[in-house]
Design a protein around this motif. Sequence first.
Motif, PDB file in Angstrom:
ATOM      1  N   ARG A  12      53.084  50.415  15.260  1.00 16.97           N
ATOM      2  CA  ARG A  12      52.205  50.944  16.309  1.00 16.97           C
ATOM      3  C   ARG A  12      52.436  50.229  17.636  1.00 16.97           C
ATOM      4  O   ARG A  12      52.634  50.866  18.677  1.00 16.97           O
ATOM      5  N   ASP A  13      52.411  48.912  17.605  1.00 14.64           N
ATOM      6  CA  ASP A  13      52.536  48.156  18.854  1.00 14.64           C
ATOM      7  C   ASP A  13      53.921  48.324  19.466  1.00 14.64           C
ATOM      8  O   ASP A  13      54.061  48.386  20.691  1.00 14.64           O
ATOM      9  N   PHE A  14      54.946  48.392  18.630  1.00 14.41           N
ATOM     10  CA  PHE A  14      56.298  48.553  19.147  1.00 14.41           C
ATOM     11  C   PHE A  14      56.471  49.905  19.821  1.00 14.41           C
ATOM     12  O   PHE A  14      56.936  49.994  20.967  1.00 14.41           O
ATOM     13  N   LEU A  15      56.091  50.986  19.132  1.00 10.04           N
ATOM     14  CA  LEU A  15      56.269  52.322  19.700  1.00 10.04           C
ATOM     15  C   LEU A  15      55.395  52.531  20.933  1.00 10.04           C
ATOM     16  O   LEU A  15      55.835  53.094  21.939  1.00 10.04           O
ATOM     17  N   ALA A  16      54.152  52.076  20.869  1.00  5.29           N
ATOM     18  CA  ALA A  16      53.263  52.239  22.016  1.00  5.29           C
ATOM     19  C   ALA A  16      53.769  51.458  23.214  1.00  5.29           C
ATOM     20  O   ALA A  16      53.708  51.927  24.367  1.00  5.29           O
ATOM     21  N   THR A  57      51.851  61.360  16.737  1.00  2.00           N
ATOM     22  CA  THR A  57      50.661  60.505  16.764  1.00  2.00           C
ATOM     23  C   THR A  57      50.513  59.758  15.448  1.00  2.00           C
ATOM     24  O   THR A  57      50.204  58.555  15.422  1.00  2.00           O
ATOM     25  N   ARG A  58      50.756  60.443  14.353  1.00  2.95           N
ATOM     26  CA  ARG A  58      50.684  59.788  13.043  1.00  2.95           C
ATOM     27  C   ARG A  58      51.764  58.717  12.923  1.00  2.95           C
ATOM     28  O   ARG A  58      51.512  57.621  12.416  1.00  2.95           O
ATOM     29  N   LEU A  59      52.957  59.010  13.421  1.00  7.75           N
ATOM     30  CA  LEU A  59      54.044  58.034  13.376  1.00  7.75           C
ATOM     31  C   LEU A  59      53.678  56.785  14.181  1.00  7.75           C
ATOM     32  O   LEU A  59      53.862  55.653  13.720  1.00  7.75           O
ATOM     33  N   GLU A  60      53.130  56.994  15.381  1.00  8.19           N
ATOM     34  CA  GLU A  60      52.805  55.852  16.232  1.00  8.19           C
ATOM     35  C   GLU A  60      51.646  55.031  15.661  1.00  8.19           C
ATOM     36  O   GLU A  60      51.466  53.875  16.042  1.00  8.19           O
ATOM     37  N   LYS A  61      50.880  55.607  14.764  1.00  9.19           N
ATOM     38  CA  LYS A  61      49.837  54.840  14.098  1.00  9.19           C
ATOM     39  C   LYS A  61      50.378  54.026  12.926  1.00  9.19           C
ATOM     40  O   LYS A  61      49.626  53.336  12.240  1.00  9.19           O
ATOM     41  N   GLY A  62      51.697  54.121  12.707  1.00 17.04           N
ATOM     42  CA  GLY A  62      52.334  53.282  11.697  1.00 17.04           C
ATOM     43  C   GLY A  62      52.693  53.972  10.415  1.00 17.04           C
ATOM     44  O   GLY A  62      53.203  53.334   9.492  1.00 17.04           O
ATOM     45  N   HIS A  63      52.455  55.280  10.327  1.00 16.26           N
ATOM     46  CA  HIS A  63      52.759  56.011   9.092  1.00 16.26           C
ATOM     47  C   HIS A  63      54.218  56.467   9.143  1.00 16.26           C
ATOM     48  O   HIS A  63      54.525  57.628   9.438  1.00 16.26           O
TER      49      HIS A  63
END
Length: 316
Positions: A12-16, A57-63
Amino acid sequence: MDKRPDNRSDIRDFLAGRRARITPEQAGLPSSGRRRVPGLRREEVAVLAGVSTEWYTRLEKGHINGVSEDVLAAVARALHLDDDERTYLFDLARAAQPAGRAPRRRKAVDLPPRVQWLLDSMTLSAAFVTNGRLDIVATNALARAVLSPMFHSDTADEQGRPNCARYYFLDPGARHFVADWDQAVTITTALLRAEAGRYPNDRALRELIGELSTLSTEFRTLWAAHDVRIHHGGVKSFHHPDAGPLELTYQPLDLPLSTREAHSLTIYTAEPGTPDEDRLKLLASLAATPNGPRARLSPSAADPRDRATDTGEAPE
């Protein structure tokens, strides 16, 4: 069945963070006036990657579990990731996959004698081997002379073995010894971040990161930036206690010794015909004398026949 460590916060933190640093103009999108968030919106990244907003959005939440390499590559292109960042994203995805069996502890890795022979053959270059946690696990005599403040530091382990990150962040003398300290700690943190993506189960690495996070404000700040570095090299300047100002070029090379651990051979050299070459030769001379920097090291660190043992723990 063993579960992998939960790395969703890292994803999450990396992608964001990478999304926030790209402007619409850089991405080839029209600017729409005032924006509530820096960089691109999630829906814009989704369009650029060719996926739905809900999916991104789901990917960026770490899934990230089960995401195909093609989709990850599309996201990497949309976020303008460089080669090291792209590798890190794929490592995060690989680490998120469910394990088929309990990971085995990483066994001690003894460097083969040929590695020490190689190091000792380099008499005019300072050469040393590090593992992925940046422990210095083998050196030649000149490297011990060049890096003598690290070997004499209280941050070295009970075997007299330095860790680059621990020395840079926790030894106050590092700021004087390493002229480009800010750059050194930035690169060091990025190297550890990449290693954490590759080996999330490495207990020794987690303990090192926890120690540095607890004791160093600078490390905590740099770690939160999620910058990664895999390939690096360049010029490093030192204020050496025996040789004075010293500017050396350095180049790490992958050293494939074990499937369970990444090792790197780093070589420091001076530009021919410069005062730095003269100072490096002075250190080589000191290292060859009984009272030189090499003699001041602990016996286990000074004897070139001793081969360092890497004792970190992580899955194969």
